[in-house]
Design a protein around this motif. Structure first.
Motif, short mmCIF file in Angstrom:
data_model
loop_
_atom_site.label_atom_id
_atom_site.label_comp_id
_atom_site.label_asym_id
_atom_site.label_seq_id
_atom_site.Cartn_x
_atom_site.Cartn_y
_atom_site.Cartn_z
N SER A 276 11.64 7.02 -2.37
CA SER A 276 12.03 5.76 -1.76
C SER A 276 11.20 4.63 -2.36
O SER A 276 9.99 4.79 -2.56
CB SER A 276 11.81 5.80 -0.24
N LEU A 277 11.85 3.51 -2.67
CA LEU A 277 11.18 2.33 -3.21
C LEU A 277 11.87 1.08 -2.68
O LEU A 277 13.08 1.09 -2.40
CB LEU A 277 11.23 2.34 -4.74
N GLU B 280 13.25 -7.86 -5.19
CA GLU B 280 13.36 -9.19 -4.60
C GLU B 280 13.07 -9.21 -3.10
O GLU B 280 12.94 -10.29 -2.52
CB GLU B 280 14.78 -9.74 -4.83
N ASN B 281 12.98 -8.06 -2.48
CA ASN B 281 12.74 -8.01 -1.03
C ASN B 281 12.06 -6.69 -0.67
O ASN B 281 12.73 -5.65 -0.55
CB ASN B 281 14.06 -8.15 -0.26
N ILE B 282 10.75 -6.71 -0.50
CA ILE B 282 10.02 -5.46 -0.25
C ILE B 282 10.23 -4.93 1.16
O ILE B 282 9.76 -3.83 1.48
CB ILE B 282 8.51 -5.64 -0.50
N PHE B 283 10.95 -5.69 2.00
CA PHE B 283 11.23 -5.21 3.35
C PHE B 283 12.49 -4.33 3.38
O PHE B 283 12.80 -3.73 4.41
CB PHE B 283 11.38 -6.38 4.32
N GLU B 284 13.21 -4.27 2.28
CA GLU B 284 14.38 -3.39 2.18
C GLU B 284 14.11 -2.29 1.16
O GLU B 284 13.82 -2.57 0.00
CB GLU B 284 15.63 -4.17 1.77
N TRP B 285 14.19 -1.04 1.61
CA TRP B 285 13.94 0.12 0.76
C TRP B 285 15.22 0.91 0.56
O TRP B 285 16.04 1.04 1.48
CB TRP B 285 12.89 1.04 1.40
N GLN B 286 15.39 1.44 -0.62
CA GLN B 286 16.42 2.44 -0.88
C GLN B 286 15.74 3.80 -0.96
O GLN B 286 14.62 3.92 -1.46
CB GLN B 286 17.15 2.14 -2.19
N ALA C 135 8.63 8.87 7.99
CA ALA C 135 10.01 8.77 8.48
C ALA C 135 10.96 9.62 7.66
O ALA C 135 11.87 10.26 8.21
CB ALA C 135 10.44 7.31 8.47
N LEU C 136 10.77 9.68 6.35
CA LEU C 136 11.66 10.47 5.50
C LEU C 136 11.47 11.96 5.75
O LEU C 136 12.44 12.73 5.76
CB LEU C 136 11.41 10.13 4.03
N VAL C 137 10.23 12.38 5.94
CA VAL C 137 9.97 13.78 6.27
C VAL C 137 10.66 14.16 7.58
O VAL C 137 11.28 15.21 7.72
CB VAL C 137 8.46 14.05 6.35
N ALA C 138 10.57 13.24 8.56
CA ALA C 138 11.22 13.49 9.85
C ALA C 138 12.74 13.52 9.71
O ALA C 138 13.41 14.35 10.33
CB ALA C 138 10.79 12.42 10.85
N GLN D 297 0.84 -1.21 0.00
CA GLN D 297 0.00 0.00 0.00
C GLN D 297 0.87 1.26 0.00
O GLN D 297 0.60 2.23 -0.71
CB GLN D 297 -0.91 -0.01 1.22
N GLU D 298 1.96 1.23 0.78
CA GLU D 298 2.85 2.39 0.83
C GLU D 298 3.62 2.57 -0.48
O GLU D 298 3.91 3.70 -0.88
CB GLU D 298 3.82 2.26 2.01
N VAL D 299 3.95 1.47 -1.13
CA VAL D 299 4.64 1.56 -2.42
C VAL D 299 3.76 2.27 -3.44
O VAL D 299 4.21 3.18 -4.16
CB VAL D 299 5.03 0.16 -2.93
N LYS D 300 2.51 1.88 -3.50
CA LYS D 300 1.58 2.50 -4.45
C LYS D 300 1.40 3.99 -4.13
O LYS D 300 1.35 4.82 -5.04
CB LYS D 300 0.23 1.78 -4.41
N GLU D 301 1.32 4.31 -2.86
CA GLU D 301 1.14 5.70 -2.47
C GLU D 301 2.38 6.52 -2.81
O GLU D 301 2.27 7.67 -3.26
CB GLU D 301 0.84 5.79 -0.97
N MET D 302 3.56 5.95 -2.63
CA MET D 302 4.80 6.66 -2.95
C MET D 302 4.90 6.93 -4.45
O MET D 302 5.36 8.00 -4.88
CB MET D 302 6.00 5.84 -2.47
N GLN D 303 4.46 5.98 -5.26
CA GLN D 303 4.54 6.13 -6.71
C GLN D 303 3.47 7.08 -7.25
O GLN D 303 3.71 7.82 -8.20
CB GLN D 303 4.42 4.75 -7.38
N SER D 304 2.29 7.04 -6.65
CA SER D 304 1.19 7.88 -7.15
C SER D 304 1.28 9.31 -6.63
O SER D 304 0.68 10.22 -7.22
CB SER D 304 -0.15 7.27 -6.75
N ASN D 305 2.01 9.52 -5.54
CA ASN D 305 2.11 10.86 -4.95
C ASN D 305 3.57 11.19 -4.65
O ASN D 305 3.98 11.28 -3.50
CB ASN D 305 1.26 10.93 -3.67
N PRO D 306 4.39 11.35 -5.67
CA PRO D 306 5.83 11.61 -5.46
C PRO D 306 6.07 12.99 -4.86
O PRO D 306 5.23 13.88 -4.94
CB PRO D 306 6.42 11.51 -6.86
N SER D 307 7.23 13.14 -4.25
CA SER D 307 7.61 14.40 -3.62
C SER D 307 8.92 14.89 -4.21
O SER D 307 9.76 14.10 -4.65
CB SER D 307 7.78 14.20 -2.11
N ASP D 308 9.10 16.20 -4.24
CA ASP D 308 10.37 16.78 -4.68
C ASP D 308 11.44 16.66 -3.61
O ASP D 308 12.63 16.84 -3.89
CB ASP D 308 10.19 18.27 -5.03
N ASP D 309 11.05 16.35 -2.38
CA ASP D 309 11.99 16.35 -1.26
C ASP D 309 12.57 14.96 -0.96
O ASP D 309 13.56 14.85 -0.25
CB ASP D 309 11.32 16.87 0.01
#
Length: 305
Positions: A33-34, A38-44, A113-116, A18-30
Motif C-alpha cells: 500500500s502507498l 498528490e494526496n498522502i491522505f489517499e492510499w491505494q 489495518a491491512l493485516v486485519a 513515517q508509515e510510508v517509509k516503514e512500508m517501503q523499507s519493510n515490504p510484505s508478501d501479503d
C-alpha cells in the motif's frame, strides 16, 4: 515523495510519512500500500487472498481514505476487485474502519489495518454493511480472475499506482489452488456458520511475522462488533461440566464431576468368600478346643473327689 509539499509540523502528515517509509523499507508478501503523490491522505492497496481458503492466490485491490485527524480517527476502506466477500466501490463496515470509531486505536496503522482485512476475508459476513456471501466456488473463480489485470479506477495517477502495486503482488502471489469436489458441491456459505467461525480463529493468510509485529490484530481487532449474551462464555475445549437435570427438564445447575464408581471383579468376590469361610472354621476350632479343655478338667475333678 516530496516531503516539502506538506506541513511537516502537522501530526497527521508526520505520522503518514513515517508509515510510508516503514512500508517501503519493510515490504510484505501479503500486501502492499502507498499513498498518492498528490494526496498522502489517499492510499491505494492490494492484499493477497488468505492461504488455505477459497481466496488463496487472489489479488484484491482497494482504497484507503485517511481522515485529517489521523491517527486519532479511523480510516475508511473500499474494495475495487470483485471478491465475493465485500462489495466493490462501497465503504465496508469493519471495527477498524470509520463505521466503528469507538474501537479504533491510534497505535494502529495502515499496515495493521491491512493485516486485519486479510484476516476478515474468510469470516462470516453476518449481514454487515458492504458484505457479500458468495459460494466458495464463486469466490474461487473470482480469485483466479483477479490475477489477470488490475482494476480500472480514478485518475491516471491512481491507475499508475494501482498497476505498480498489482505487478508487485503478482510477483509474490502463490499459484491458485484447485478446489476439491467436496468444496465445490458445498451449500451456500450462509449455511456453514460453524465452518466460517472456525476459519476465522487462526486469521489464515496472515504470516507469523506480521502477527508478531502487530499483536493487537489477533487480540483486539474484531469484525462488526455485535451483541453477545452475558452467559456466552464457552468452556475450554474438551471440558464439559456435568449438569443436574431437574424434574422440569432444566439443565442450568452445574455439578462437579462425579467420582468414578469402582466395580469389584468376580475374583475379588471369591477371595472374600474363602476368607470368610476360613475365619469361620478357625472360630469353630477355637470354640471346640475350649469346650474339650473344659470337659477334661471336669472329669479330673470328679475322679479325685
Amino acid at each position: 515523495m516530496a516531503d516539502d509539499k506538506y506541513n511537516l509540523k502537522n501530526p497527521a502528515v508526520k505520522r503518514i510519512l513515517q508509515e510510508v517509509k516503514e512500508m517501503q523499507s519493510n515490504p510484505s508478501d501479503d500486501f502492499m500500500s502507498l499513498p498518492l503523490e498528490e494526496n498522502i491522505f489517499e492510499w491505494q492497496f492490494a492484499i493477497s487472498g488468505p492461504r488455505d481458503t477459497e481466496f488463496e492466490g487472489g489479488i484484491y485491490h482497494g482504497r484507503i481514505q485517511l481522515p485529517a485527524e489521523y491517527p486519532f480517527k479511523p480510516p475508511s476502506f473500499m474494495l475495487l476487485t470483485p471478491n465475493g466477500r465485500f462489495e466493490t466501490q462501497t465503504k465496508i463496515c469493519l471495527s477498524i474502519s470509520n463505521h466503528h470509531p469507538e474501537h479504533w486505536q491510534p497505535s494502529w496503522s495502515v499496515r495493521t489495518a491491512l493485516v486485519a482485512l486479510i484476516a476478515f476475508m474468510p469470516t462470516n459476513p453476518n449481514g454487515a454493511l458492504g458484505s457479500l456471501d458468495y459460494k466458495k466456488e464463486e469466490r474461487h473463480a473470482l480469485a483466479i480472475k483477479s490475477r489477470e489485470a488490475a482494476p480500472r479506477f480514478g485518475t491516471p495517477e491512481r491507475q499508475k499506482l494501482i498497476d505498480e502495486i498489482h505487478e508487485y503482488m503478482l510477483s509474490k502471489a502463490p499459484p491458485v489452488p484447485q478446489l476439491s469436489p467436496s468444496e465445490c458441491s458445498e451449500e451456500h456459505p450462509g449455511n456453514r456458520e460453524s465452518e466460517a467461525q472456525e476459519s476465522s480463529r487462526d486469521a489464515k493468510g496472515v504470516s507469523s511475522q506480521e502477527r508478531l509485529q502487530n499483536p493487537a490484530v489477533g487480540e483486539r481487532i474484531t469484525e462488526e462488533i455485535q451483541e453477545v449474551p452475558a452467559n456466552a462464555n464457552p468452556s475450554p475445549a474438551g471440558v464439559r461440566p456435568a449438569r443436574e437435570v431437574s424434574a422440569g427438564g432444566s439443565s442450568d445447575h452445574l455439578l462437579p464431576p462425579r467420582a468414578e464408581t469402582r466395580v469389584q471383579k468376580p475374583a475379588d468376590d471369591r477371595l472374600f468368600t474363602w476368607a470368610a469361610v476360613g475365619l469361620t472354621i478357625a472360630i469353630l476350632v477355637l470354640l471346640l478346643k475350649k469346650f474339650m479343655k473344659a470337659s477334661g478338667h471336669g472329669a479330673v475333678f470328679m475322679d479325685g473327689s
